[in-house]
Design a protein around this motif. Structure first.
Motif, PDB file in Angstrom:
ATOM      1  N   GLN A  10     -41.902 -11.142 -54.182  1.00 56.58           N
ATOM      2  CA  GLN A  10     -41.289 -10.151 -53.282  1.00 56.58           C
ATOM      3  C   GLN A  10     -41.438 -10.548 -51.813  1.00 56.58           C
ATOM      4  OE1 GLN A  10     -43.245  -6.691 -55.022  1.00 56.58           O
ATOM      5  NE2 GLN A  10     -41.260  -5.935 -55.724  1.00 56.58           N
ATOM      6  N   GLU A 212     -29.881  -7.662 -54.796  1.00 54.83           N
ATOM      7  CA  GLU A 212     -30.665  -6.621 -55.469  1.00 54.83           C
ATOM      8  C   GLU A 212     -31.730  -7.249 -56.360  1.00 54.83           C
ATOM      9  OE1 GLU A 212     -29.006  -2.718 -57.179  1.00 54.83           O
ATOM     10  OE2 GLU A 212     -29.313  -3.978 -58.963  1.00 54.83           O
ATOM     11  N   ASP A 216     -37.041  -4.285 -59.566  1.00 58.64           N
ATOM     12  CA  ASP A 216     -37.376  -2.953 -59.052  1.00 58.64           C
ATOM     13  C   ASP A 216     -36.210  -2.241 -58.370  1.00 58.64           C
ATOM     14  OD1 ASP A 216     -37.102  -4.255 -56.628  1.00 58.64           O
ATOM     15  OD2 ASP A 216     -39.235  -4.182 -56.093  1.00 58.64           O
ATOM     16  N   LYS A 218     -34.762  -2.853 -55.565  1.00 54.91           N
ATOM     17  CA  LYS A 218     -34.745  -2.901 -54.100  1.00 54.91           C
ATOM     18  C   LYS A 218     -33.674  -3.875 -53.620  1.00 54.91           C
ATOM     19  CE  LYS A 218     -37.740  -3.455 -50.056  1.00 54.91           C
ATOM     20  NZ  LYS A 218     -39.089  -3.756 -49.562  1.00 54.91           N
ATOM     21  N   ARG A 219     -33.015  -3.504 -52.499  1.00 55.89           N
ATOM     22  CA  ARG A 219     -31.951  -4.361 -51.965  1.00 55.89           C
ATOM     23  C   ARG A 219     -32.362  -5.018 -50.655  1.00 55.89           C
ATOM     24  NH1 ARG A 219     -25.914  -2.106 -53.405  1.00 55.89           N
ATOM     25  NH2 ARG A 219     -26.251  -2.029 -55.671  1.00 55.89           N
ATOM     26  N   TYR A 220     -31.887  -6.248 -50.478  1.00 61.89           N
ATOM     27  CA  TYR A 220     -32.182  -7.030 -49.281  1.00 61.89           C
ATOM     28  C   TYR A 220     -30.865  -7.542 -48.701  1.00 61.89           C
ATOM     29  CZ  TYR A 220     -36.887  -7.263 -51.356  1.00 61.89           C
ATOM     30  OH  TYR A 220     -38.107  -6.943 -51.906  1.00 61.89           O
TER      31      TYR A 220
END
Length: 557
Positions: A10, A212, A216, A218-220
């Protein structure tokens, strides 16, 4: 802790968002890995995102040969044979622990695809085009010599055989070692990171991607000056997101391989043979097993999950019994299997086996650079070609001049073994080191052969991890391999370890059954999976174990 660690995954994704990259590569197969290494080694700020695991698609499901494309001479693909033939030796020299020469025999029978003249001429031209070194040039066998070399081949109407060198490889580990080398040069790489959208500026030029995290949700947002689509079978899906899927498109074909125990199918010589329908199939002995493939059929199912069908299995078993009639292989003899997709460039009216394997580069109006087609063998040259284009763009747009490619003489990760000539003495040295810390000789050599010059780290985990292995209920060598995978090879799910990092689901399926529960329990604790993740990842492995031996149900019309 390395930059290619599951414990830092991460953080790696977060690092991709902290500055504008020079190059973002979408796709972590051999093409994406090669591009990442070429870009990063020239000094470009580089990142790679892969929606599954590295090499989870085509790059772990090939025939596992770095071959020069002898079959493409029939289609007059002279330039491709010349290019990839020469690349074989480069791939071998840069990573002898994952690629080794394999003498291949091509028997010819009366009425078959090949005859004495065409085989002799074809192999002679092949040697010339591919720049084959003298010690590996083709020879021709009489029928008697062919039978002596491999007693199992069909004797009726046998006229002789050609004998030439191919190079066998562990395709998934080749991809990983190239990717790890790119990380050594500063590239950032993350698996289970899916591109779900692109960002554009006011002039509709691509400026980044929304990624994505598949673990989990979560987007970046990752910004990059150049974005390269190396998605393999997913190339067209990414072009659709970009709104640029027009002109040439992909034609996906499926290839299936079957694995048998070596005692049941005791092949002693790799064979390249024609089937009754005129296609060509490989039968290759490997690590006490024999595997056979491949099929070549148009595919329109789930791209992420191609599977063997009963028709695929029957075709290959019939082909085996045609060329090796005394073996009498049955369905019950299949130990494992795999199915993979070839992302070919569509050619109207051509049969799947006739479509060219050449690669092409498409640049959309937005600036998305897509690389389609190509072969495992040509990965390094493909990467050099596309990064040369990117280099020239940077020169024109920013006045920056990056160097030419440096990968031709660059050992991949694990490849610092003294080249092909030094590999045997390297194995001897490392085998002795392994024995000195208590490993059986055969296991020490096996590990050195698998990990190359990185094996010292695996030995360290073996030597220092006895108590941790016992506490986790994991056999000590397995623990050392797993811990190395977690810290240095971005193993995040059980399938990463059992399929891509070890190849065990294909070639040692009993070992997977033996160790899977302890490995899953340890990974769940180390990587802090929640119950939903643990159940999903366990089910994923169980499903692959099932599919390895059972054909998929036919699709409903």
């Amino acid at each position: 802790m390395s930059q290619f660690s599951s414990y830092e995954r991460q953080e790696t994704l977060k690092s991709m968002t902290e500055e504008t990259l020079d190059v973002l590569i979408i796709g972590g197969g051999i093409t994406g890995a090669g591009i990442a290494l070429d870009a990063a080694s020239r000094g470009m700020k580089t990142a790679v995102v892969e929606m599954q695991d590295f090499a989870a698609g085509t790059s772990s499901r090939s025939t596992k040969l770095v071959h020069g494309g002898l079959r493409y001479l029939k289609q007059f693909e002279v330039k491709m044979v010349a290019e990839v033939g020469k690349e074989r030796e480069i791939v071998y020299q840069n990573g002898p622990h994952v690629t080794t020469p394999e003498w291949m025999m091509l028997p010819f029978h009366k009425g078959g695809t090949f005859g004495p003249l065409s085989t002799n001429l074809g192999l002679r031209v092949y040697d010339y085009l591919a720049g084959v070194k003298k010690s590996e040039r083709r020879t021709m066998f009489s029928a008697e010599e062919a039978i002596e070399r491999e007693p199992l081949i069909k004797r009726d109407n046998l006229r002789g055989a050609g004998f030439y060198v191919e190079y066998k490889t562990d395709d998934a580990r080749l991809t990983l070692e190239v990717m790890k080398k790119s990380v050594e040069h500063g590239a950032l790489a993350a698996n289970y990171a899916k591109v779900v959208d692109f960002n554009y500026d006011d002039e509709a030029k691509i400026t980044g991607a929304v990624v994505e995290d598949q673990t989990d949700g979560k987007r970046y947002t990752i910004r990059a000056k150049k974005i390269i689509n190396a998605g393999g079978p997913w190339v067209d899906q990414l072009r659709e997101i970009d709104g640029s899927k027009k002109g040439k498109t992909l034609h996906l074909t499926k290839g299936v391989h079957l694995v048998f125990d070596g005692e049941r199918f005791p092949l002693r010589q790799a064979i390249y043979f024609d089937t009754p329908d005129g296609r060509m199939v490989f039968a290759i002995p490997r690590d006490g097993k024999t595997y056979v493939g491949t099929t070549d059929t148009t595919y329109e199912g789930d791209i992420a999950h191609p599977t063997m069908t009963e028709e695929d299995r029957t075709y290959l078993i019939d082909s085996i019994n045609y060329m090796f009639p005394t073996v009498d292989i049955t369905v019950e003899d299949v130990e494992s299997s795999w199915a993979g997709l070839r992302p070919l460039i569509h050619e109207e009216g051509k049969d799947p086996s006739e479509i060219s394997r050449k690669d092409e580069i498409f640049i959309s109006d937005s600036g998305l650079i897509s690389m389609a087609g190509g072969k495992l063998t040509g990965y390094r040259k493909m990467a050099e070609t596309v990064i040369d284009i990117v280099r020239d763009m940077f020169t024109e747009e920013e006045g920056i001049r990056y160097s030419d490619s440096e990968t031709k003489y660059m050992p991949i990760s694990g490849g610092n073994v003294g080249g092909a000539k030094g590999f045997d003495s390297f194995l001897e040295e490392k085998t002795s080191q392994g024995k000195a810390i208590g490993l059986p000789e055969e296991k020490a050599r096996e590990l050195a052969d698998l990990y190359g010059s990185n094996v010292g780290l695996v030995f360290d985990f073996y030597e220092q991890g006895k108590e941790r292995a016992e506490a986790a209920g994991i056999e000590r060598v397995t623990f050392a391999m797993l811990q190395y995978g977690l810290e240095y090879e971005l193993v995040y799910r059980p399938v990463d370890f059992f399929v891509r990092r070890t190849g065990a689901l294909f070639f040692n399926i009993a070992w997977v059954h033996q160790h899977k529960d302890a490995v899953i329990a340890y990974m769940a604790k180390e990587l802090n999976w929640n119950e939903t993740q643990r159940n999903a990842y366990t089910k994923e492995l169980e499903q692959l174990l099932k599919e390895a031996v059972e054909p998929a149900e036919p699709m409903m019309a």
